[in-house]
Design a protein around this motif. Structure first.
Motif, PDB file in Angstrom:
ATOM      1  N   ARG A  76       0.829  -1.207   0.000  1.00  0.00           N
ATOM      2  CA  ARG A  76       0.000   0.000   0.000  1.00  0.00           C
ATOM      3  C   ARG A  76       0.863   1.256   0.000  1.00  0.00           C
ATOM      4  NH1 ARG A  76      -5.761   0.152   1.319  1.00  0.00           N
ATOM      5  NH2 ARG A  76      -6.518  -1.280  -0.247  1.00  0.00           N
ATOM      6  N   MET A  77       1.982   1.224   0.699  1.00  0.00           N
ATOM      7  CA  MET A  77       2.893   2.356   0.701  1.00  0.00           C
ATOM      8  C   MET A  77       3.405   2.604  -0.721  1.00  0.00           C
ATOM      9  SD  MET A  77       6.382   2.820   2.869  1.00  0.00           S
ATOM     10  CE  MET A  77       7.765   3.256   1.859  1.00  0.00           C
ATOM     11  N   GLN A  78       3.815   1.545  -1.392  1.00  0.00           N
ATOM     12  CA  GLN A  78       4.315   1.676  -2.758  1.00  0.00           C
ATOM     13  C   GLN A  78       3.236   2.204  -3.694  1.00  0.00           C
ATOM     14  OE1 GLN A  78       5.564  -2.436  -2.934  1.00  0.00           O
ATOM     15  NE2 GLN A  78       7.730  -1.861  -2.767  1.00  0.00           N
ATOM     16  N   GLU A  79       2.044   1.680  -3.561  1.00  0.00           N
ATOM     17  CA  GLU A  79       0.917   2.140  -4.377  1.00  0.00           C
ATOM     18  C   GLU A  79       0.631   3.620  -4.116  1.00  0.00           C
ATOM     19  OE1 GLU A  79      -3.584   1.399  -3.524  1.00  0.00           O
ATOM     20  OE2 GLU A  79      -2.834  -0.306  -4.709  1.00  0.00           O
ATOM     21  N   GLY A  80       0.646   4.012  -2.861  1.00  0.00           N
ATOM     22  CA  GLY A  80       0.370   5.400  -2.503  1.00  0.00           C
ATOM     23  C   GLY A  80       1.397   6.361  -3.056  1.00  0.00           C
ATOM     24  N   TYR A  81       2.670   5.993  -2.974  1.00  0.00           N
ATOM     25  CA  TYR A  81       3.704   6.872  -3.527  1.00  0.00           C
ATOM     26  C   TYR A  81       3.616   6.939  -5.049  1.00  0.00           C
ATOM     27  CZ  TYR A  81       5.952   8.037   0.839  1.00  0.00           C
ATOM     28  OH  TYR A  81       6.207   8.553   2.082  1.00  0.00           O
ATOM     29  N   GLN A  82       3.203   5.865  -5.698  1.00  0.00           N
ATOM     30  CA  GLN A  82       3.005   5.920  -7.148  1.00  0.00           C
ATOM     31  C   GLN A  82       1.857   6.868  -7.493  1.00  0.00           C
ATOM     32  OE1 GLN A  82       5.018   4.667  -9.515  1.00  0.00           O
ATOM     33  NE2 GLN A  82       3.745   5.812 -10.950  1.00  0.00           N
ATOM     34  N   LEU A  83       0.781   6.827  -6.725  1.00  0.00           N
ATOM     35  CA  LEU A  83      -0.333   7.757  -6.936  1.00  0.00           C
ATOM     36  C   LEU A  83       0.117   9.197  -6.722  1.00  0.00           C
ATOM     37  CD1 LEU A  83      -3.142   5.743  -5.109  1.00  0.00           C
ATOM     38  CD2 LEU A  83      -2.936   6.122  -7.593  1.00  0.00           C
ATOM     39  N   LEU A  84       0.945   9.412  -5.732  1.00  0.00           N
ATOM     40  CA  LEU A  84       1.478  10.745  -5.470  1.00  0.00           C
ATOM     41  C   LEU A  84       2.348  11.214  -6.627  1.00  0.00           C
ATOM     42  CD1 LEU A  84       1.756  13.118  -3.510  1.00  0.00           C
ATOM     43  CD2 LEU A  84       3.621  11.880  -2.412  1.00  0.00           C
ATOM     44  N   LEU A  85       3.182  10.347  -7.153  1.00  0.00           N
ATOM     45  CA  LEU A  85       4.020  10.705  -8.299  1.00  0.00           C
ATOM     46  C   LEU A  85       3.161  11.067  -9.509  1.00  0.00           C
ATOM     47  CD1 LEU A  85       6.682  11.035  -9.775  1.00  0.00           C
ATOM     48  CD2 LEU A  85       6.719   8.536 -10.112  1.00  0.00           C
ATOM     49  N   GLU A  86       2.105  10.315  -9.747  1.00  0.00           N
ATOM     50  CA  GLU A  86       1.211  10.616 -10.868  1.00  0.00           C
ATOM     51  C   GLU A  86       0.549  11.973 -10.683  1.00  0.00           C
ATOM     52  OE1 GLU A  86      -1.382   7.212 -11.113  1.00  0.00           O
ATOM     53  OE2 GLU A  86       0.315   5.890 -11.592  1.00  0.00           O
TER      54      GLU A  86
END
Length: 139
Positions: free
Chosen positions: A33-43
């Motif tokens: 979930r942390m990885q997914e969240g940071y990817q969403l933030l990058l997008e």
């Protein structure tokens, strides 16, 4: 400031008045979930061309070595190419985390950020974090 994205574990908003993204982690999470969240933030950062991030991790409660290792080895190095400049990341922490040896050792020392396409710092007060994000420095 209206949210750009709301998940059950993360809210991402853009503060146009300050030109910064605000990511508020809403509950404790595991690494995927942390990885997914940071990817969403990058997008979100790419969509708004924003390289100033306020990361409120006070409710996430789980700074750990595995997540920190993923951040410095995989996620953060791509920011320069993805965002076209140096990204500033201000982590808003609960005061207890600044006294926690394990959490403290998970965060790189200031010298680590020299020459990197990103810089990070930890704060316990949001106003201080925002002031640091707004500093005009040779990034």
């Amino acid at each position: 400031m209206s949210p750009l994205l709301v998940e059950d574990y993360l809210e991402i908003s853009y503060r146009a008045d300050l030109d910064l993204l605000v990511a508020r982690w809403l509950l404790p999470i595991e690494l995927p979930r942390m990885q997914e969240g940071y990817q969403l933030l990058l997008e979100a950062a790419q969509a708004g061309n924003c390289r100033r991030w306020l990361l409120d991790v006070r409710r996430r409660l789980n700074t750990h070595q595995v997540g920190a290792q993923w951040m410095v080895s995989t996620f953060l190095p791509q920011l320069g190419a993805q965002l076209g400049g140096r990204t500033r990341l201000a982590y808003l922490l609960a005061p207890v985390y600044l006294r926690d040896a394990a959490a403290d050792s998970a965060f790189p020392p200031p010298a680590y950020f020299e020459g990197k396409p990103y810089i990070g710092e930890r704060f316990i007060e949001e106003n201080t974090a925002i002031a640091w994000l707004r500093e005009e420095v040779a990034d």
